[in-house]
Design a protein around this motif. Structure first.
Motif, PDB file in Angstrom:
ATOM      1  N   GLN A  97       0.862  -1.253  -0.001  1.00  0.00           N
ATOM      2  CA  GLN A  97      -0.067  -0.022  -0.006  1.00  0.00           C
ATOM      3  C   GLN A  97       0.664   1.361   0.065  1.00  0.00           C
ATOM      4  O   GLN A  97       0.540   2.181  -0.788  1.00  0.00           O
ATOM      5  CB  GLN A  97      -0.990   0.023   1.286  1.00  0.00           C
ATOM      6  CG  GLN A  97      -2.305  -1.139   1.260  1.00  0.00           C
ATOM      7  CD  GLN A  97      -2.800  -1.022   2.450  1.00  0.00           C
ATOM      8  OE1 GLN A  97      -2.571  -0.860   3.326  1.00  0.00           O
ATOM      9  NE2 GLN A  97      -4.112  -1.411   2.137  1.00  0.00           N
ATOM     10  N   ARG A  98       2.016   1.323   0.743  1.00  0.00           N
ATOM     11  CA  ARG A  98       2.779   2.539   0.738  1.00  0.00           C
ATOM     12  C   ARG A  98       3.246   2.560  -0.661  1.00  0.00           C
ATOM     13  O   ARG A  98       3.517   3.640  -1.205  1.00  0.00           O
ATOM     14  CB  ARG A  98       3.883   2.168   1.585  1.00  0.00           C
ATOM     15  CG  ARG A  98       3.541   1.931   3.277  1.00  0.00           C
ATOM     16  CD  ARG A  98       4.651   1.788   4.186  1.00  0.00           C
ATOM     17  NE  ARG A  98       5.433   2.671   4.386  1.00  0.00           N
ATOM     18  CZ  ARG A  98       6.710   2.742   5.004  1.00  0.00           C
ATOM     19  NH1 ARG A  98       7.037   1.485   5.390  1.00  0.00           N
ATOM     20  NH2 ARG A  98       7.435   3.770   5.077  1.00  0.00           N
ATOM     21  N   ALA A  99       3.721   1.647  -1.181  1.00  0.00           N
ATOM     22  CA  ALA A  99       4.484   1.583  -2.624  1.00  0.00           C
ATOM     23  C   ALA A  99       3.329   2.236  -3.625  1.00  0.00           C
ATOM     24  O   ALA A  99       3.748   3.040  -4.381  1.00  0.00           O
ATOM     25  CB  ALA A  99       4.942   0.483  -3.272  1.00  0.00           C
ATOM     26  N   ALA A 100       2.238   1.623  -3.523  1.00  0.00           N
ATOM     27  CA  ALA A 100       1.263   2.168  -4.303  1.00  0.00           C
ATOM     28  C   ALA A 100       0.951   3.728  -4.189  1.00  0.00           C
ATOM     29  O   ALA A 100       0.581   4.358  -5.194  1.00  0.00           O
ATOM     30  CB  ALA A 100      -0.113   1.410  -4.138  1.00  0.00           C
ATOM     31  N   ALA A 101       0.681   4.005  -2.910  1.00  0.00           N
ATOM     32  CA  ALA A 101       0.430   5.301  -2.788  1.00  0.00           C
ATOM     33  C   ALA A 101       1.630   6.304  -2.992  1.00  0.00           C
ATOM     34  O   ALA A 101       1.363   7.375  -3.724  1.00  0.00           O
ATOM     35  CB  ALA A 101       0.254   5.636  -1.219  1.00  0.00           C
ATOM     36  N   ALA A 102       2.899   5.880  -3.029  1.00  0.00           N
ATOM     37  CA  ALA A 102       3.884   6.900  -3.467  1.00  0.00           C
ATOM     38  C   ALA A 102       4.162   6.981  -4.843  1.00  0.00           C
ATOM     39  O   ALA A 102       4.301   8.021  -5.370  1.00  0.00           O
ATOM     40  CB  ALA A 102       5.242   6.037  -2.818  1.00  0.00           C
TER      41      ALA A 102
END
Length: 450
Positions: A141-146
């Motif tokens: 989720q963090r990678a997708a948000a970034a």
């Protein structure tokens, strides 16, 4: 052959560059065994990366920070093949492979301007990010948000980025408010959601809604009881810090009437965060107060703050803090930042910093520009110079005017050789050593005199 294996077959032309995320994703699918993929670092969302940016005085960065000139058409094609391979890998069954693919796309887009390529595939990228945000957990989720934030930065203000925000905004907001989600995921989503709004939103109601969402998070750190004097850190303190910093980012683009409302609500509550036992929260609160004072004085030149004396005493105490129970690194960082904050609050002054990229210079002479630049560097890292030099929307934000067009020959003549750089660094080292020796000699003379 199963469809998923066909989809995971790496492109032959995609081996020409990329990053560690790219290599991990390709190896995971081609070799049949998944390597350990480095997750999205916690340091990326820390206060240290969101705090004030330093000046760039090394002349070696004069040419190296400029836009990279593509001498061969094959380089652009290799990037295209690589990105296509990464986009395919975002559909993989393995969470680590999807995460590595998202990070690979983000790393490329953060260092290269590929507007045409992204414009053609923005719907595909948006669908991939949406799928990873909904089905993924934690690091994915963090990678997708970034990646969502970098995608909006690449597209710039316009209908395309607004559509991306309309699709991903509700999902990001849901993760931010989800108490069962990981703190790191909520922290990254809050930061990325605010940056997407800063770049893409043209709806004032959406801007106000985002501000309120962020306020609901960081205001939980305000003092609740009158008999307590210290704000104690909790597991969610890092989330509160990130929310406060990006809240100030969005406040810089709000209409004057809305800014006045926020000032009335938060001006007397923010100082309570200066007593937090977390150094990052103290710095975030101080920088936010400095920005509020700058905005208030921009609206009313004769702005008067009632508790000015007590506030300056708190800021001065933090700027000269010598408590032995605090780590030396924290005290050094805190004193450095709060000296600038105290100077801004008392003297209405900001220490001007110069950022160089290529033949251009950008002067950071106020807290508003400082927050804009640090937020941008949070996602673009080494590609910040390229983006500022080429993207008209960001050039308007920093008042840089039209882009400077230089050919490859001109840029090559401006580059400093390694030998010249060595001479410059040697001279600077000698100057620092000489100045340090003089100070030591003075202290020695004083000691001998007494």
């Amino acid at each position: 052959m199963p469809k998923n294996k066909k989809r995971n077959t790496p492109h032959r032309g995609g081996s020409g560059g990329g990053g560690s995320g790219a290599a991990a994703a390709t190896a995971a699918t081609a070799g049949g065994q998944h390597r350990n993929v480095q997750p999205f670092s916690d340091e990326d969302a820390s206060i240290e990366t969101m705090s004030h940016c330093s000046g760039y005085s090394d002349p070696s960065s004069f040419a190296e920070d400029g836009p990279e000139v593509l001498d061969e058409e094959g380089t652009q094609e290799d990037l295209g093949y690589k990105l296509k391979g990464f986009i395919d890998l975002t559909l993989d069954k393995s969470a680590k492979t999807r995460q590595a693919a998202l990070e690979g796309i983000k790393n490329v887009l953060a260092s290269k301007m590929l507007y045409e390529f992204i414009l053609e595939r923005r719907m595909t990228l948006t669908d991939s990010i949406e799928r990873c945000l909904k089905k993924g957990k934690g690091d994915e989720q963090r990678a997708a948000a970034a990646l969502a934030s970098v995608l909006c930065i690449q597209l710039g203000p316009g209908i395309e980025s607004e559509e991306v925000l309309k699709t991903l905004g509700p999902i990001l907001k849901k993760i931010i408010c989800d108490g069962t989600a990981s703190i790191q995921a909520r922290q990254t989503c809050a930061t990325c959601f605010a940056v997407c709004c800063f770049i893409a939103t043209d709806d004032i109601t959406e801007l106000y809604s985002t501000l309120q969402c962020l306020e609901n998070i960081f205001t939980k750190s305000y003092l609740k009881e009158k008999d307590t004097n210290v704000v104690c850190s909790t597991p969610t303190t890092a989330l509160h810090i990130s929310s406060l910093l990006v809240w100030t980012l969005l406040l810089t683009i709000c209409p004057i009437n809305e800014v006045k409302k926020k000032l009335e609500v938060h001006f007397h509550k923010l100082p309570s965060l200066l007593s937090s036992d977390d150094v990052n929260m103290r710095i975030a609160a101080g920088e936010s107060l400095a920005l509020l004072f700058e905005l208030a004085r921009g609206i009313e030149s004769d702005f008067f703050y009632e508790d000015m004396e007590s506030l300056t005493q708190m800021l001065r105490a933090l700027a000269t803090d010598g408590n032995k129970h605090r780590a030396k690194v924290d005290k050094r960082k805190q004193r450095s930042v709060f000296r600038d904050i105290l100077r801004a609050v008392e003297e209405r002054d900001f220490p001007t910093e110069t950022v160089k990229f290529g033949p251009e210079r950008m002067y950071i002479d106020c807290w508003v520009k400082n927050i804009h630049m640090t937020s941008l560097r949070r996602f673009l890292d080494q590609g910040c110079s390229t983006t500022c030099s080429q993207m008209n929307s960001l050039r308007n934000v920093f008042e840089l005017g039209p882009p400077v067009m230089l050919d490859a020959a001109t840029l090559k003549t401006m580059k400093i050789s390694r030998f010249e750089r060595h001479l410059y660094n040697s001279a600077a080292f000698k100057a620092r050593t000489k100045a340090r020796s003089k100070c030591r000699d003075k202290r020695a003379d004083v000691g001998e005199f007494f």
